[in-house]
Design a protein around this motif. Structure first.
Motif, short mmCIF file in Angstrom:
data_model
loop_
_atom_site.label_atom_id
_atom_site.label_comp_id
_atom_site.label_asym_id
_atom_site.label_seq_id
_atom_site.Cartn_x
_atom_site.Cartn_y
_atom_site.Cartn_z
N THR A 53 1.10 -0.60 0.41
CA THR A 53 0.21 0.16 0.10
C THR A 53 0.55 1.04 -0.14
O THR A 53 1.92 1.07 0.50
CB THR A 53 -1.37 0.12 1.21
OG1 THR A 53 0.21 0.38 2.29
CG2 THR A 53 -2.10 -1.27 0.59
N ASP A 55 1.07 5.71 0.03
CA ASP A 55 0.52 6.55 0.93
C ASP A 55 0.71 7.52 0.51
O ASP A 55 1.55 8.35 0.51
CB ASP A 55 0.62 6.58 2.79
CG ASP A 55 0.17 7.79 3.40
OD1 ASP A 55 -0.85 8.43 2.77
OD2 ASP A 55 0.53 7.86 4.79
N LEU A 58 1.41 11.54 2.36
CA LEU A 58 2.49 11.26 3.27
C LEU A 58 3.11 13.00 3.10
O LEU A 58 3.55 13.05 4.47
CB LEU A 58 3.62 9.96 2.21
CG LEU A 58 5.07 10.26 3.77
CD1 LEU A 58 3.90 9.14 4.47
CD2 LEU A 58 5.90 8.31 2.69
#
Ligand SMILES: [Zn+2]
Length: 255
Positions: A53, A55, A58
């Protein structure tokens, strides 16, 4: 007489029943697990999901000092005269003063050394450019090519990735083609296309994406985004930051 004959048959029937109920895999060794009255039950760890996964939130894509800031013809830097606070000048072969933000500078040095080991000599052509430097760079292109062609080649002041201190134009020490599409055919251009992502760099203006980025193919222009995002981007050939982050195409300035 009948009873005497029946007895062996009965015995045979019982024996056959015994064989049938004996496990066919009885030769499989018994489990070697030690039994102990004091042994505790050890929980079996559940393996982590194998689907990676990423992000996407971020880092900000809006803040000028963010590692992932996206500057294009529809996304001017804010403030317009933004100056990074952690610029570093590095000691590498260069044409213009080689300054980048700290992390980008470190990543460039790493990449430069790795390329040198492979016999490839990168030349730092142009890194951080201030707003006022961009004024003269852009005006120079306009004087040479006219505004329309200049806009395909160089950002207007306040819109340049070079002003973030996260972008570098790289030239070849031997192959020529400086700031030209044929840079992609030089040893340096080929090496960068293969390896730059591992050091956190992304080809910001790939071939065939002018309608999205607003710029011609620039195989010499590399943008530092950090190793995580660069690796993620590398999974999709020629992807742009606009496409990755779901931003509108920015072929031209807003009128
Ligand atoms: Zn550039």
């Amino acid at each position: 007489m009948n009873r005497v004959r029946a007895l062996p048959l009965l015995l045979a029937f019982i024996l056959a029943g015994c064989v049938a109920t004996t496990p066919a895999h009885s030769e499989i060794p018994a489990p070697t697990q030690k039994t102990s009255t004091t042994a505790a039950i050890t929980p079996v760890p559940i393996p982590a999901p194998t689907v990676a996964t990423f992000d996407m939130t971020l880092h900000s894509i809006d803040e000028a000092d963010s590692l992932w800031v996206v500057a294009d013809k529809l996304r001017r830097l804010k403030p317009k005269r933004y100056v990074p606070s952690d610029l570093k000048t590095i000691n590498v072969p260069h044409t213009y003063p080689p300054a980048l933000r700290r992390d980008a500078a470190r990543a460039y040095i790493k990449m430069f050394r790795a390329a040198s080991k492979d016999g490839v000599n990168l030349v730092f052509q142009s890194g951080y450019r201030s707003f006022s430097t961009q004024v003269s760079v852009y005006n120079g292109w306009v004087a040479r090519l006219g505004q329309k062609a200049a806009d395909l080649q160089s950002a207007r002041p306040g819109y340049s990735e070079h002003q973030t201190g996260l972008s570098v134009d790289i030239a070849s020490a031997t192959g020529g083609c400086t700031i030209q599409a044929c840079f992609s055919k030089t040893a340096e251009g080929k090496w960068l296309a293969r390896n730059a992502w591992e050091f956190g760099w992304h080809m910001r203006y790939p071939k065939g994406k002018t309608s999205i980025t607003g710029y011609a193919f620039e195989p010499w222009h590399w943008r530092f985004v950090g190793t995580e995002l660069a690796a993620e981007l590398h999974l999709t050939p020629k992807i742009t930051l606009e496409e990755f982050f779901g931003l509108p195409a920015a072929p031209d300035y807003a009128r």
